[in-house]
Design a protein around this motif. Structure first.
Motif, PDB file in Angstrom:
ATOM      1  N   ILE A  39    -104.069  22.886  27.169  1.00 49.49           N
ATOM      2  CA  ILE A  39    -103.119  23.021  28.269  1.00 49.49           C
ATOM      3  C   ILE A  39    -101.696  22.806  27.761  1.00 49.49           C
ATOM      4  O   ILE A  39    -100.776  23.555  28.112  1.00 49.49           O
ATOM      5  N   ARG A  42    -100.494  25.800  25.736  1.00 43.33           N
ATOM      6  CA  ARG A  42    -100.309  26.967  26.604  1.00 43.33           C
ATOM      7  C   ARG A  42     -99.029  26.837  27.417  1.00 43.33           C
ATOM      8  O   ARG A  42     -98.281  27.821  27.593  1.00 43.33           O
ATOM      9  N   VAL A  43     -98.741  25.647  27.931  1.00 42.59           N
ATOM     10  CA  VAL A  43     -97.498  25.431  28.674  1.00 42.59           C
ATOM     11  C   VAL A  43     -96.302  25.591  27.743  1.00 42.59           C
ATOM     12  O   VAL A  43     -95.284  26.200  28.110  1.00 42.59           O
ATOM     13  N   TRP A  46     -95.681  29.149  27.212  1.00 44.41           N
ATOM     14  CA  TRP A  46     -95.010  29.735  28.383  1.00 44.41           C
ATOM     15  C   TRP A  46     -93.515  29.466  28.324  1.00 44.41           C
ATOM     16  O   TRP A  46     -92.700  30.358  28.605  1.00 44.41           O
ATOM     17  N   VAL A  47     -93.136  28.240  27.971  1.00 43.00           N
ATOM     18  CA  VAL A  47     -91.715  27.891  27.858  1.00 43.00           C
ATOM     19  C   VAL A  47     -91.043  28.744  26.787  1.00 43.00           C
ATOM     20  O   VAL A  47     -89.947  29.280  26.985  1.00 43.00           O
ATOM     21  N   LEU A 154     -99.736  30.797  31.293  1.00 45.79           N
ATOM     22  CA  LEU A 154    -100.009  29.498  31.896  1.00 45.79           C
ATOM     23  C   LEU A 154    -101.524  29.356  32.077  1.00 45.79           C
ATOM     24  O   LEU A 154    -102.201  30.323  32.456  1.00 45.79           O
ATOM     25  N   TRP A 159    -106.935  25.069  34.726  1.00 43.10           N
ATOM     26  CA  TRP A 159    -106.681  24.166  35.860  1.00 43.10           C
ATOM     27  C   TRP A 159    -107.699  24.404  36.971  1.00 43.10           C
ATOM     28  O   TRP A 159    -108.185  23.481  37.589  1.00 43.10           O
ATOM     29  N   THR A 164    -104.128  27.598  41.749  1.00 39.52           N
ATOM     30  CA  THR A 164    -104.049  28.350  40.490  1.00 39.52           C
ATOM     31  C   THR A 164    -104.905  29.620  40.550  1.00 39.52           C
ATOM     32  O   THR A 164    -104.582  30.614  39.904  1.00 39.52           O
TER      33      THR A 164
END
Length: 206
Positions: A39, A42-43, A46-47, A154, A159, A164
């Motif tokens: 997670i 992956r976040v 995304w950023v 994301l 999640w 989601t």
């Protein structure tokens, strides 16, 4: 405008385009670390993707505002976009390969990459007749792809809750729209390239 007043290729707009290209491997590493099941990574991916896409808007605004538009920029900017989105499509296809819709993601990736890089190759061939800049439809395509990719980067499927799940459905809708616009604009670019080539030949042999 004569050659003496052409803006230099060494400008901030082109530098941001190069930053976007250089950032592609870093984004890919974040996306695929731990097979895309982390997670946190992956976040972070995304950023990174969001920041790199923002440079696309900034370099275009700077180029137009300060008259920094160059032939190099017209060619490099679409290549930077395609490198970033291409890495995202391939990476996501790898991540979702074991899902029931993995085949669909690979199909989308192949269709998009064939269109994107086919148009890029065509740009180089048509360059001797004239530079073909990104169209408004191409910009809409890029925006839709960015929206769809952002939704899949994301970790919504990890999640796995009602919100989601809804956002994942919205991402699929955005992806369908992005693929449709990608194919349509590809056809339009081929048509425009034929017009540029025909007009250039007509001008050379009146």
């Amino acid at each position: 405008m004569d050659g003496a007043t052409q803006p230099s290729n060494l400008n901030i707009a082109n530098a941001l385009t190069l930053v976007r290209i250089v950032g592609v491997p870093f984004f890919g590493w974040l996306l695929l670390t731990h097979d895309g099941e982390s997670i946190g990574f992956r976040v972070a991916a995304w950023v990174a993707f969001a920041l790199l896409m923002i440079t696309d808007r900034i370099d275009g605004d700077l180029a137009r505002k300060y008259d920094l538009v160059t032939d190099f920029g017209k060619l490099a900017d679409p290549i930077a976009d395609k490198a970033l989105t291409g890495m995202a499509f391939v990476g996501l296809s790898i991540i979702f390969s074991d899902e029931s819709y993995g085949w669909l993601f690979w199909t989308i990736t192949i269709v998009v990459l064939v269109r994107e890089w086919g148009i890029t190759v065509m740009r180089f061939f048509i360059k001797k007749y004239g530079v073909m800049p990104a169209s408004q439809g191409g910009k809409i395509k890029t925006a839709l792809q960015a929206l769809a990719i952002g939704g899949f980067v994301l970790p919504f499927e990890i999640w796995n809750n009602p919100l989601t799940d809804l956002l994942l459905f919205v991402s699929w809708v955005a992806m369908a729209a992005a693929v449709a616009v990608t194919v349509v604009t590809g056809v339009m670019y081929v048509r425009d390239a034929r017009v540029i080539r025909r007009e250039a030949k007509a001008a050379a042999h009146p």
